[in-house]
Design an enzyme around this catalytic site. Structure first.
Site, PDB file in Angstrom:
ATOM      1  N   TYR A   1      41.887  40.998  39.937  1.00 31.65           N
ATOM      2  CA  TYR A   1      43.342  40.858  39.835  1.00 31.65           C
ATOM      3  C   TYR A   1      43.675  39.535  39.152  1.00 31.65           C
ATOM      4  O   TYR A   1      42.845  38.619  39.133  1.00 31.65           O
ATOM      5  CB  TYR A   1      44.006  40.910  41.224  1.00 31.65           C
ATOM      6  CG  TYR A   1      43.587  39.798  42.171  1.00 31.65           C
ATOM      7  CD1 TYR A   1      44.221  38.554  42.177  1.00 31.65           C
ATOM      8  CD2 TYR A   1      42.529  39.982  43.069  1.00 31.65           C
ATOM      9  CE1 TYR A   1      43.828  37.536  43.039  1.00 31.65           C
ATOM     10  CE2 TYR A   1      42.123  38.964  43.928  1.00 31.65           C
ATOM     11  CZ  TYR A   1      42.789  37.749  43.917  1.00 31.65           C
ATOM     12  OH  TYR A   1      42.392  36.743  44.755  1.00 31.65           O
TER      13      TYR A   1
ATOM     14  N   HIS B   1      40.243  37.332  59.202  1.00 37.59           N
ATOM     15  CA  HIS B   1      41.284  38.285  59.623  1.00 37.59           C
ATOM     16  C   HIS B   1      40.786  39.321  60.645  1.00 37.59           C
ATOM     17  O   HIS B   1      41.072  40.519  60.514  1.00 37.59           O
ATOM     18  CB  HIS B   1      41.870  39.005  58.395  1.00 37.59           C
ATOM     19  CG  HIS B   1      42.056  38.112  57.195  1.00 37.59           C
ATOM     20  ND1 HIS B   1      42.365  36.774  57.303  1.00 37.59           N
ATOM     21  CD2 HIS B   1      41.974  38.344  55.853  1.00 37.59           C
ATOM     22  CE1 HIS B   1      42.465  36.235  56.083  1.00 37.59           C
ATOM     23  NE2 HIS B   1      42.220  37.158  55.189  1.00 37.59           N
TER      24      HIS B   1
ATOM     25  N   ASP C   1      47.064  32.110  54.919  1.00 36.45           N
ATOM     26  CA  ASP C   1      46.640  32.944  53.782  1.00 36.45           C
ATOM     27  C   ASP C   1      47.550  32.754  52.558  1.00 36.45           C
ATOM     28  O   ASP C   1      47.518  33.579  51.635  1.00 36.45           O
ATOM     29  CB  ASP C   1      46.532  34.423  54.144  1.00 36.45           C
ATOM     30  CG  ASP C   1      45.754  35.210  53.084  1.00 36.45           C
ATOM     31  OD1 ASP C   1      44.841  34.629  52.464  1.00 36.45           O
ATOM     32  OD2 ASP C   1      46.084  36.386  52.847  1.00 36.45           O
TER      33      ASP C   1
HETATM   34  C1  0GY Z   1      42.701  36.900  51.542  1.00 33.37           C
HETATM   35  C2  0GY Z   1      42.772  38.337  51.242  1.00 33.37           C
HETATM   36  C3  0GY Z   1      42.618  38.935  50.040  1.00 33.37           C
HETATM   37  C4  0GY Z   1      42.120  38.335  48.855  1.00 33.37           C
HETATM   38  C5  0GY Z   1      41.089  37.459  48.782  1.00 33.37           C
HETATM   39  O1  0GY Z   1      39.612  36.113  47.654  1.00 33.37           O
HETATM   40  C6  0GY Z   1      40.477  36.972  47.549  1.00 33.37           C
HETATM   41  O2  0GY Z   1      40.822  37.459  46.465  1.00 33.37           O
HETATM   42  O3  0GY Z   1      40.542  36.989  49.879  1.00 33.37           O
HETATM   43  C7  0GY Z   1      42.962  40.376  49.953  1.00 33.37           C
HETATM   44  O4  0GY Z   1      43.273  40.841  48.850  1.00 33.37           O
HETATM   45  O5  0GY Z   1      42.936  41.065  50.999  1.00 33.37           O
HETATM   46  O6  0GY Z   1      42.125  36.507  52.545  1.00 33.37           O
HETATM   47  O7  0GY Z   1      43.219  36.127  50.761  1.00 33.37           O
END
Ligand code: 0GY
Length: 296
Positions: A51, A183, A251
């Protein structure tokens, strides 16, 4: 050629003006899960990313920390930066003693690079098992990385979804370090806390004293949306059962939220619901992160 460093069309940008929390965090409180993204012109996103986010730099993170009444951050490398930890290290160096970090590295990382990261404040590495975020890495490679960082006193942060715990458990329980689960292992909160899925996670922590949990991200787990009442029992169970092995984080800037963008002030106001006493709040927000990341 890499794709343009332009945020995805469906990207939700972090809340521009969060509410002032009603809950007052104890002195020395740590936001132990947050990220920095770019800014892309200085710290481009990795070619292998899944992304492209909005830029969310260190100055915005530090301003939010102060606004929410926190004193320190643990900044976690996000997958959009791959194994290029420059944005993270830049933020850590700017924060000095007010931040620690969790990096992403390959097994080819050198001793000298690890030492330099340690000096900047890195205290852990992250393994990400979500297919939508990261490509598969063989478990023996991950184990070798853990072996490499263990002598520095670092830990391993793992991010996975509840249905994958059974398959991943042999890896997690064989790691030579403290293991911190992001989480709460992403439970399906429609199932209830007594369901075998969540109980398997509770059992993992009960059997393995080196495994910790972040009780973060109600906004990702909730089916109801704010104020995330359907997630409270899960987090509270973990906090009350393992009070000295839990961490909390915002987060921010909330990558890949699709349903809504949380108000960070309201997220802080969830804390007294999941950690209802002053002693639990002190452990969750100050004592535990200080022990794990600041060695005190
Ligand atoms: C979070 C959750 C997400 C993303 C990442 O490193 C990341 O891209 O951890 C998610 O998309 O669920 O903990 O930031």
């Amino acid at each position: 050629m890499d794709k343009p460093q332009v945020m995805d069309p469906d990207w939700l940008v972090f809340h521009p003006s969060p509410a002032k929390p009603t809950f007052k965090a104890p002195a020395g409180a740590v936001d132990a899960h947050c990220h920095v993204f770019g800014p892309a012109p200085q710290f481009p996103y990795a070619p292998e990313r899944k992304y492209t986010p909005c830029d969310a730099g260190k100055d915005q993170l530090f301003a939010l920390r102060d606004y929410l009444g926190f004193e320190r951050n643990v900044i976690v490398q996000a997958t959009c930066h791959g194994k290029d930890n420059r944005a993270l290290l830049d933020a850590l160096r700017a924060a000095g003693d007010l931040a620690r970090g969790v990096a992403t590295v390959g097994e080819d990382i050198s001793e000298a690079e690890l030492v330099s990261m340690h000096e900047a404040g890195v205290r852990g590495v992250r393994f990400n098992f979500l297919k939508r975020l990261a490509d598969f890495t063989p478990h023996e490679v991950l184990r070798r990385i853990a072996d490499k960082v263990a002598p520095l006193g670092w830990h391993v942060v793992v991010y996975f979804e509840a249905p994958d715990l059974e398959e991943l458990k042999p890896l997690f329980t064989s790691l030579p370090t403290t293991v911190v689960v992001d989480h709460m292992g992403r439970p399906d909160v429609s199932l209830g806390i007594d369901h075998p899925q969540f109980q398997a996670f509770v059992d993992l922590l009960r059997r393995h004293e080196n495994i910790w949990s972040k009780v973060s991200c109600p906004e990702r787990l909730s089916l109801q949306g704010p104020p995330y009442a359907d997630v409270v029992a899960y987090a509270r169970t973990i906090v009350e059962t393992f009070p000295d092995r839990v961490l909390w984080g915002t987060d921010w800037p909330h990558p890949n939220m699709k349903t809504h963008m949380p108000d960070d002030g309201l997220l802080v106001d969830v804390i007294p619901k999941i950690a209802p006493t002053a002693a639990l709040q002190q452990a969750l927000l100050v004592d535990n992160p200080m022990r794990l990341y600041w060695g005190s």
